[in-house]
Design a protein around this motif. Structure first.
Motif, PDB file in Angstrom:
ATOM      1  N   GLN A  24      11.537   0.305   7.708  1.00 60.62           N
ATOM      2  CA  GLN A  24      12.322   0.401   6.476  1.00 60.62           C
ATOM      3  C   GLN A  24      12.466  -0.984   5.848  1.00 60.62           C
ATOM      4  O   GLN A  24      12.356  -1.132   4.627  1.00 60.62           O
ATOM      5  N   LYS A  25      12.686  -1.990   6.677  1.00 58.34           N
ATOM      6  CA  LYS A  25      12.819  -3.359   6.176  1.00 58.34           C
ATOM      7  C   LYS A  25      11.501  -3.818   5.545  1.00 58.34           C
ATOM      8  O   LYS A  25      11.489  -4.412   4.474  1.00 58.34           O
ATOM      9  N   ARG A  26      10.383  -3.514   6.192  1.00 58.34           N
ATOM     10  CA  ARG A  26       9.078  -3.890   5.647  1.00 58.34           C
ATOM     11  C   ARG A  26       8.781  -3.166   4.336  1.00 58.34           C
ATOM     12  O   ARG A  26       8.194  -3.738   3.422  1.00 58.34           O
ATOM     13  N   LEU A  27       9.187  -1.911   4.250  1.00 51.20           N
ATOM     14  CA  LEU A  27       8.925  -1.119   3.040  1.00 51.20           C
ATOM     15  C   LEU A  27       9.676  -1.628   1.819  1.00 51.20           C
ATOM     16  O   LEU A  27       9.248  -1.400   0.688  1.00 51.20           O
ATOM     17  N   GLN A  28      10.795  -2.313   2.038  1.00 52.90           N
ATOM     18  CA  GLN A  28      11.603  -2.824   0.922  1.00 52.90           C
ATOM     19  C   GLN A  28      10.785  -3.688  -0.027  1.00 52.90           C
ATOM     20  O   GLN A  28      11.105  -3.791  -1.203  1.00 52.90           O
ATOM     21  N   HIS A  29       9.725  -4.304   0.472  1.00 49.96           N
ATOM     22  CA  HIS A  29       8.890  -5.184  -0.358  1.00 49.96           C
ATOM     23  C   HIS A  29       8.016  -4.394  -1.335  1.00 49.96           C
ATOM     24  O   HIS A  29       7.465  -4.969  -2.262  1.00 49.96           O
ATOM     25  N   TYR A  30       7.869  -3.095  -1.102  1.00 50.49           N
ATOM     26  CA  TYR A  30       6.935  -2.296  -1.885  1.00 50.49           C
ATOM     27  C   TYR A  30       7.586  -1.177  -2.699  1.00 50.49           C
ATOM     28  O   TYR A  30       7.108  -0.854  -3.780  1.00 50.49           O
ATOM     29  N   VAL A  31       8.608  -0.552  -2.133  1.00 51.82           N
ATOM     30  CA  VAL A  31       9.112   0.680  -2.727  1.00 51.82           C
ATOM     31  C   VAL A  31      10.585   0.869  -2.362  1.00 51.82           C
ATOM     32  O   VAL A  31      11.051   0.377  -1.335  1.00 51.82           O
ATOM     33  N   ASP A  32      11.279   1.594  -3.216  1.00 55.15           N
ATOM     34  CA  ASP A  32      12.662   2.000  -2.943  1.00 55.15           C
ATOM     35  C   ASP A  32      12.570   3.194  -1.985  1.00 55.15           C
ATOM     36  O   ASP A  32      12.123   4.271  -2.385  1.00 55.15           O
ATOM     37  N   GLU A 140       6.113   4.609   9.406  1.00 57.15           N
ATOM     38  CA  GLU A 140       5.074   3.610   9.677  1.00 57.15           C
ATOM     39  C   GLU A 140       3.851   3.875   8.812  1.00 57.15           C
ATOM     40  O   GLU A 140       3.250   2.942   8.254  1.00 57.15           O
ATOM     41  N   GLN A 141       3.447   5.125   8.662  1.00 59.95           N
ATOM     42  CA  GLN A 141       2.285   5.460   7.839  1.00 59.95           C
ATOM     43  C   GLN A 141       2.522   5.139   6.365  1.00 59.95           C
ATOM     44  O   GLN A 141       1.608   4.723   5.657  1.00 59.95           O
ATOM     45  N   LEU A 142       3.739   5.314   5.921  1.00 66.52           N
ATOM     46  CA  LEU A 142       4.092   4.951   4.560  1.00 66.52           C
ATOM     47  C   LEU A 142       3.926   3.443   4.365  1.00 66.52           C
ATOM     48  O   LEU A 142       3.334   2.991   3.380  1.00 66.52           O
ATOM     49  N   TYR A 143       4.441   2.678   5.307  1.00 62.13           N
ATOM     50  CA  TYR A 143       4.267   1.220   5.263  1.00 62.13           C
ATOM     51  C   TYR A 143       2.778   0.856   5.291  1.00 62.13           C
ATOM     52  O   TYR A 143       2.299   0.045   4.500  1.00 62.13           O
ATOM     53  N   ARG A 144       2.038   1.486   6.176  1.00 63.45           N
ATOM     54  CA  ARG A 144       0.602   1.215   6.307  1.00 63.45           C
ATOM     55  C   ARG A 144      -0.110   1.506   4.982  1.00 63.45           C
ATOM     56  O   ARG A 144      -0.966   0.732   4.545  1.00 63.45           O
ATOM     57  N   ALA A 145       0.227   2.610   4.341  1.00 66.71           N
ATOM     58  CA  ALA A 145      -0.403   2.966   3.067  1.00 66.71           C
ATOM     59  C   ALA A 145      -0.130   1.905   2.006  1.00 66.71           C
ATOM     60  O   ALA A 145      -1.030   1.549   1.231  1.00 66.71           O
ATOM     61  N   TYR A 146       1.084   1.393   1.974  1.00 61.85           N
ATOM     62  CA  TYR A 146       1.390   0.358   0.988  1.00 61.85           C
ATOM     63  C   TYR A 146       0.654  -0.943   1.291  1.00 61.85           C
ATOM     64  O   TYR A 146       0.271  -1.675   0.371  1.00 61.85           O
ATOM     65  N   THR A 147       0.412  -1.246   2.552  1.00 67.62           N
ATOM     66  CA  THR A 147      -0.378  -2.446   2.861  1.00 67.62           C
ATOM     67  C   THR A 147      -1.831  -2.244   2.432  1.00 67.62           C
ATOM     68  O   THR A 147      -2.482  -3.192   2.002  1.00 67.62           O
ATOM     69  N   VAL A 148      -2.324  -1.006   2.521  1.00 63.61           N
ATOM     70  CA  VAL A 148      -3.678  -0.705   2.033  1.00 63.61           C
ATOM     71  C   VAL A 148      -3.726  -0.937   0.522  1.00 63.61           C
ATOM     72  O   VAL A 148      -4.641  -1.594   0.004  1.00 63.61           O
TER      73      VAL A 148
END
Length: 157
Positions: A24-32, A140-148
């Motif tokens: 969740q912390k990592r996702l903050q950089h990409y999406v709400d 985790e997959q959501l985070y991975r998709a945003y890194t892609v």
């Protein structure tokens, strides 16, 4: 776009909570991104499976907004690679989707009324996982998709 992960069930066990916090912390950089836990229906044990699923569906339908894009996690849903999932997220962003709801159903799955409402039904795997673990895997997959999408090195292709 705002993404919410809705799940019927109890609070996260400590090992799930720790993992969820990381992603969740990592996702903050990409999406709400937000996780919403929906409590189990009262007196669920006394209900038949179809009635329980129907009551869970009513709770969720009452929470959904007409403009929400609903992605239902379902064993019969479409399977995607990480790159395909990333492409889906980009398509939703390009389509100006305001809110993407990802739904993890209850112990017996998702009622047909909700599956009909869903714009996409997706399967994570033909395997069966505990609901709490699905929350972690999907986050985790959501985070991975945003890194892609951002061409970062987390996902190895």
């Amino acid at each position: 776009m705002k993404i919410q992960l809705w799940s019927i069930g109890k609070e996260h066990d400590p090992y799930i909570r720790d993992g969820m916090t990381v992603f969740q912390k990592r996702l903050q950089h990409y999406v709400d991104f937000e996780v919403k836990l929906i409590p189990t229906v009262k007196q669920a044990a006394s209900l038949s499976i179809p009635e329980l699923k129907k009551q869970e569906a009513k709770l969720i339908m009452d929470l959904l907004q007409p403009t929400d894009f609903l992605l239902a996690l379902d064993e019969k849903g479409k399977m995607m690679t990480t790159v395909q999932f990333a492409d889906f997220l980009q398509q939703r962003t390009n389509a100006s989707t305001r809110q993407l709801i990802i739904l993890i159903g209850g112990a017996f799955g998702i009622d047909e009324t909700l599956l009909q409402r869903a714009q996409l039904k997706m399967s994570l795997s033909p395997l069966t996982f505990p609901h709490q673990l699905v929350r972690l895997i999907f986050t985790e997959q959501l985070y991975r998709a945003y890194t892609v999408l951002n061409r970062e090195k987390y996902h190895h292709q």
